[in-house]
Scaffold this active site. Structure first.
Site, PDB file in Angstrom:
ATOM      1  CD  GLN A 116      41.866   6.968  32.186  1.00 42.14           C
ATOM      2  OE1 GLN A 116      41.819   7.406  31.036  1.00 42.14           O
ATOM      3  NE2 GLN A 116      42.974   6.972  32.887  1.00 42.14           N
ATOM      4  CG  ASP A 133      38.138   7.043  39.425  1.00 45.26           C
ATOM      5  OD1 ASP A 133      38.360   8.035  38.693  1.00 45.26           O
ATOM      6  OD2 ASP A 133      39.011   6.212  39.724  1.00 45.26           O
ATOM      7  CB  CYS A 168      47.603   2.363  39.200  1.00 51.11           C
ATOM      8  SG  CYS A 168      49.125   3.292  39.173  1.00 51.11           S
ATOM      9  CE  LYS A 207      44.474  10.069  35.064  1.00 48.97           C
ATOM     10  NZ  LYS A 207      45.530   9.142  34.670  1.00 48.97           N
ATOM     11  CG  HIS A 238      43.754   4.131  39.356  1.00 50.58           C
ATOM     12  ND1 HIS A 238      44.412   4.693  40.414  1.00 50.58           N
ATOM     13  CD2 HIS A 238      44.550   4.324  38.273  1.00 50.58           C
ATOM     14  CE1 HIS A 238      45.558   5.212  39.989  1.00 50.58           C
ATOM     15  NE2 HIS A 238      45.663   5.004  38.695  1.00 50.58           N
TER      16      HIS A 238
HETATM   17  C1  LIG Z   1      40.484   5.403  36.711  1.00 53.01           C
HETATM   18  C2  LIG Z   1      41.499   6.254  37.412  1.00 53.01           C
HETATM   19  N1  LIG Z   1      41.260   6.660  38.656  1.00 53.01           N
HETATM   20  C3  LIG Z   1      42.123   7.454  39.317  1.00 53.01           C
HETATM   21  C4  LIG Z   1      43.307   7.865  38.756  1.00 53.01           C
HETATM   22  C5  LIG Z   1      44.238   8.729  39.565  1.00 53.01           C
HETATM   23  O1  LIG Z   1      44.357   9.982  39.004  1.00 53.01           O
HETATM   24  P1  LIG Z   1      45.450  11.015  39.535  1.00 53.01           P
HETATM   25  O2  LIG Z   1      46.751  10.272  39.556  1.00 53.01           O
HETATM   26  O3  LIG Z   1      45.432  12.113  38.545  1.00 53.01           O
HETATM   27  O4  LIG Z   1      45.040  11.433  40.897  1.00 53.01           O
HETATM   28  C6  LIG Z   1      43.601   7.463  37.464  1.00 53.01           C
HETATM   29  C7  LIG Z   1      44.875   7.895  36.840  1.00 53.01           C
HETATM   30  O5  LIG Z   1      45.684   7.119  36.398  1.00 53.01           O
HETATM   31  C8  LIG Z   1      42.682   6.642  36.772  1.00 53.01           C
HETATM   32  O6  LIG Z   1      42.934   6.227  35.528  1.00 53.01           O
END
Ligand SMILES: Cc1ncc(COP(=O)(O)O)c(C=O)c1O
Lengths: 421, 150
Positions: A217, A214, A378, A240, A137
């Site tokens: 998900q 990370d 993203c 999430k 991401h």
């Molecule tokens: C794999 C992954 N990493 C990071 C994020 C970023 O999360 P947040 O926007 O809640 O900080 C997301 C959210 O879309 C994600 O799917």
């Protein structure tokens, strides 16, 4: 689709999720969109919130609203207790050794930025390397790019295959004496790939390299045990995981957190301040400058209690069934191409439909009351890797059901009809 | 289905599948690139001007049906027009999409573009429909940097 299973032939296992029962817990699911019952399949973006979470937020603001760690009065004590109880719930959820390893942040993005900033300042120098994967991401790419720009370090990217699986041999080859940190996703938001993170950690640790996972998900779909994984950092977002927005968690091994400089300066993160010298507070407060999102943390605690009571294994089994059912159901649609076909997958179905842009799919599905995500998620480098500008993405949560997959398939037929395909 | 057809009219689908004036304009003297970073839609507009008049226009791009059809129909509508006429048409078109001026659809110069009135019900798609027009404006102003709808 021929995939519909005769219910008489598939007896429900003893601990199966009672999906109609749990749907009752989510007020948002009981609404019509464009005159159709809402089918919410955008859970990878954010999940709906169950009543206990909404209740916890209301209770805090109605009865316990106060700042934490600052007052001798009753409300402040209640707020502090509730906030610290949430931290204990997170600790248990991740099976961390100690509560000092649980830092409340805004979300995954802030957690990763915290590590990039504090660990980066502490350990990364010119010529060093940070290793990520090709399916990250943007929030696990950009903070490292910024760090590299500032320090003169280099960002390396471990490739994936056409199924969307990490190439472990290539990954291993990219671990060098200059690698300072591996930062990699546990579950890809664009492809649904489950990364073999235990193997990743093992390979990195053999060379003394720490690993950040990370888990944005992963936490809602896989059981996470940070001691078993032995990762050095784990980041996730409350929203999430059926919790509120604006709250998230960074888990870090105490040894690292002790050694790292603070992220932000301010109240709560100090134990004494004079103009000559400031002594930082102990963990985890050293990394929690300013008034935190108290209600958010309490809401996240309630969300964790909610999923734990249902049972993470039970939820995972339910979602596995849905994903398998959906994968088979959409596979019969002419012109549909699945993006992300890893052997180990969870909760996410990304696809393109020949001759129809994902945005048009998104609009037509919305017209049918079905919420999906259309875009690059993203993760533009992933889109580039698969040679598509965008995909349509369906993502499941514990409250989704097979009938919703059937509605999705019918709506996709409608998309083809509108576009004359 | 009926109001879906208001958005996805046959003319729109036809232009998105078989875009007119598609491709590079070799002897272009004005050019601009437009992006919608949210969805990855991209449009490149090429112009050859004769004095104040758009003598030749072509576009390239990729994106949703709305953005591609809008680009295609825009090229047909502005070819041969002066800068001021093209600008004025964009104004009308924008009013048509945002519903600010209910009579915009009646304006004779809008012509075939009235089919985009269906976009009004889908506010997030307005950017898709206006991307090509913003890019045209940038090309006319000979902006060199990429324009973005964000
Ligand atoms: C794999 C992954 N990493 C990071 C994020 C970023 O999360 P947040 O926007 O809640 O900080 C997301 C959210 O879309 C994600 O799917």
């Amino acid at each position: 689709m021929s995939s519909a299973v005769d219910p008489a032939c598939s007896p429900t296992p003893p601990h199966a999720l009672d999906v109609e029962r749990v749907r009752e817990d989510f007020p948002a699911l009981r609404q019509q969109v464009n005159g159709k019952p809402l089918v919410y399949l955008d859970n990878a973006a954010t999940t709906q919130k169950p009543r206990p979470v909404l209740e916890a937020l209301r209770r805090f603001y109605e009865a316990d609203c106060s700042n934490v760690h600052r007052g001798v009065h009753t409300l402040s004590q209640r707020a502090t207790e509730a906030y610290e109880r949430a931290r204990e719930l997170v600790r248990r959820f991740l099976n961390a050794r100690s509560e000092e390893e649980i830092i409340f942040v805004r979300g995954t993005t802030e957690a990763i930025n915290l590590v990039a900033h504090s660990f980066g300042r502490h350990r990364v120098r010119v010529g060093d390397e940070i290793l990520i994967s090709a399916m990250e991401h943007h929030s696990n790419i950009v903070p490292w790019q910024i760090l590299c720009e500032e320090t003169g370090a280099r960002l390396r990217v471990a490739p994936i295959n056409d199924e969307g699986e990490l190439l472990l041999e290539e990954f291993e080859r990219l671990l060098t004496s200059r690698t300072r940190l591996v930062a990699i996703t546990h579950l890809s938001n664009a492809l649904g790939t489950i990364v073999p993170v235990r193997e990743v950690v093992r390979l990195a640790h053999e060379r003394g390299i720490p690993v950040l996972l990370d888990g944005a998900q992963a936490v809602a779909h896989l059981r996470v045990d940070v001691q078993e994984l032995d990762c050095d950092f784990y980041a996730f977002s409350g929203h999430k995981l059926y919790g509120p927005t604006g709250i998230g968690v960074l888990y870090g091994k105490a040894e690292w957190l002790e050694a790292m400089p603070p992220y932000q300066g301010g109240g709560d993160m100090i134990s004494s301040v004079t103009f000559e010298k400031t002594t930082y507070n102990r963990l985890p407060y050293k990394f929690e400058a300013g008034t935190p999102h108290i209600a958010g943390a309490i809401g996240l605690g309630a969300a964790i209690e909610y999923v734990t009571a249902l049972g993470l294994e039970v939820i995972a089994a339910h979602e596995r069934d849905l994903l398998a059912y959906a994968t088979e159901a959409v596979s019969g649609i002419p012109g549909l191409r699945l993006i992300g076909t890893a052997r180990e997958k969870a909760s996410i179905l990304s696809f393109t439909l020949e001759g129809v842009h994902p945005h048009d799919i998104g609009t037509i599905l919305d017209h049918e009351g079905i919420a999906i995500r259309a875009g690059h998620h993203c993760a533009q480098p992933v889109m580039e890797r698969f040679g598509v500008p965008a995909t349509a993405r369906v993502s499941f949560a514990l409250y989704n059901k097979r009938e919703e997959v059937d509605a999705l398939v019918r709506a996709l037929e409608k998309v083809r009809e509108v576009f004359g395909r | 289905m009926t109001d879906l057809r208001d958005l996805y009219q046959e003319v729109l689908l036809d232009h998105s599948k078989r875009p007119r004036n598609f491709g590079v304009l070799e002897d272009a003297d004005h050019m601009a690139v437009g992006h919608n970073p949210l969805c990855g839609d991209k449009v490149v507009v090429y112009l050859r001007m004769e004095g104040d008049r758009i003598a030749e226009i072509r576009f390239q791009g990729q994106g949703c049906a709305v953005s591609q059809a809008s680009a295609s129909m825009m090229t047909e509508s502005v070819k041969g027009k002066t800068r001021a006429e093209a600008e004025a048409l964009f104004e009308r078109f924008h009013e048509l999409l945002t519903g600010k001026e209910p009579d915009a659809a009646e304006a004779p110069e809008v012509g075939k573009l009235t089919i985009f009135a269906g976009v009004r019900k889908y506010p997030v798609r307005v950017k898709c429909a206006t991307l090509a027009w913003h890019t045209l404006r940038a090309a006319l102003e000979q902006k060199t940097e990429a324009v973005s709808t964000e």
